[in-house]
Motif scaffolding. Sequence first.
Motif, mmCIF file in Angstrom:
data_model
loop_
_atom_site.group_PDB
_atom_site.id
_atom_site.type_symbol
_atom_site.label_atom_id
_atom_site.label_comp_id
_atom_site.label_asym_id
_atom_site.label_seq_id
_atom_site.Cartn_x
_atom_site.Cartn_y
_atom_site.Cartn_z
ATOM 1 N N TYR A 1 0.853 -1.190 0.000
ATOM 2 C CA TYR A 1 0.000 0.000 0.000
ATOM 3 C C TYR A 1 0.888 1.239 0.000
ATOM 4 C CZ TYR A 1 -3.844 -3.013 1.563
ATOM 5 O OH TYR A 1 -4.796 -3.999 1.670
ATOM 6 N N ARG B 1 0.804 -5.031 4.102
ATOM 7 C CA ARG B 1 -0.245 -5.537 4.996
ATOM 8 C C ARG B 1 -0.965 -6.709 4.348
ATOM 9 N NH1 ARG B 1 -1.652 -3.602 10.053
ATOM 10 N NH2 ARG B 1 -3.826 -3.809 9.467
ATOM 11 N N LEU C 1 -3.111 1.349 10.774
ATOM 12 C CA LEU C 1 -2.097 1.590 9.762
ATOM 13 C C LEU C 1 -0.868 2.144 10.459
ATOM 14 C CD1 LEU C 1 -4.112 3.264 6.883
ATOM 15 C CD2 LEU C 1 -3.432 0.874 7.114
ATOM 16 N N TYR D 1 4.456 7.155 2.063
ATOM 17 C CA TYR D 1 4.646 5.981 2.918
ATOM 18 C C TYR D 1 4.298 4.708 2.155
ATOM 19 C CZ TYR D 1 4.451 9.462 6.674
ATOM 20 O OH TYR D 1 4.676 10.532 7.494
ATOM 21 N N PHE E 1 2.658 3.768 9.819
ATOM 22 C CA PHE E 1 3.549 4.375 8.841
ATOM 23 C C PHE E 1 4.958 4.451 9.419
ATOM 24 C CE2 PHE E 1 -0.007 4.865 6.502
ATOM 25 C CZ PHE E 1 -0.730 6.052 6.535
ATOM 26 N N TYR F 1 -4.765 7.912 0.881
ATOM 27 C CA TYR F 1 -4.521 6.648 0.186
ATOM 28 C C TYR F 1 -4.206 6.926 -1.279
ATOM 29 C CZ TYR F 1 -5.778 2.485 -2.478
ATOM 30 O OH TYR F 1 -5.790 1.447 -3.373
ATOM 31 N N TYR G 1 0.566 5.437 0.733
ATOM 32 C CA TYR G 1 -0.157 6.606 1.228
ATOM 33 C C TYR G 1 0.787 7.803 1.138
ATOM 34 C CZ TYR G 1 -3.960 3.902 3.369
ATOM 35 O OH TYR G 1 -5.055 3.102 3.589
ATOM 36 N N GLN H 1 1.178 12.030 2.845
ATOM 37 C CA GLN H 1 0.653 13.041 3.742
ATOM 38 C C GLN H 1 1.261 14.381 3.365
ATOM 39 O OE1 GLN H 1 1.015 12.367 8.008
ATOM 40 N NE2 GLN H 1 -0.786 13.639 8.374
ATOM 41 N N PRO I 1 -3.532 11.831 6.145
ATOM 42 C CA PRO I 1 -2.945 10.907 5.166
ATOM 43 C C PRO I 1 -3.927 10.618 4.037
ATOM 44 C CG PRO I 1 -2.560 10.138 7.415
ATOM 45 C CD PRO I 1 -3.519 11.286 7.506
#
Lengths: 114, 114
Positions: free
Chosen positions: A34, A91, A102, A87, A104, A46, A36, A38, A44
């Motif tokens: 995954y 998972r 989550l 990030y 990070f 997705y 992400y 920010q 954050p």
Amino acid sequence: DAKTTQPTSMDCAEGRAANLPCNHSTISGNEYVYWYRQIHSQGPQYIIHGLKNNETNEMASLIITEDRKSSTLILPHATLRDTAVYYCIVRVVGSGAGSYQLTFGKGTKLSVIP
Amino acid sequence: DAGITQSPRHKVTETGTPVTLRCHQTENHRYMYWYRQDPGHGLRLIHYSYGVKDTDKGEVSDGYSVSRSKTEDFLLTLESATSSQTSVYFCAISRSIVDPNTQYFGPGTRLTVL
């Protein structure tokens, strides 16, 4: 969750492709990658995720190596608004109740330069 | 835009006072989360909810309680605020019950406890 390693920071010229690498050499067969980001002072966001095939959406492309030990997030035409911390996390999908947090790491600070 | 709003966006309060933060979503998703983000600690899960009246504790739940009486609202209450609860609080939702790792975050509430 498998550990990930990302460069601390990167620069990219505006309008060029930004390629953000992530190493996850201990990834398990049922773990997804995954991404992400920010942006400063925002929540954050997705971006994208994938298992083993390359994925593309309106924001970015995700390239996962055949051995799945590393991946690259590609922002095809970076803009100043893409300046953010990115990030990479690994998972298992549907990990079950109580494991939705989550986590990070430190991520990669991408600076898009005019 | 995942249709998530948080209120208030900024709040300054005094030690010992109760504080309630509100998260509102417009899309009727089951899973909702409250995180706090602090320098050096990253994002930490406080509580989460998997349906109306169904909530559970996260990593840092001490001093916090939550309630979810309607699908669209998830409230976080600090019963008696302390200076250590000064933080930025983010609400998040998962659009998929199959993949709760794909989370969408609100804009955050910056809380200062004096």
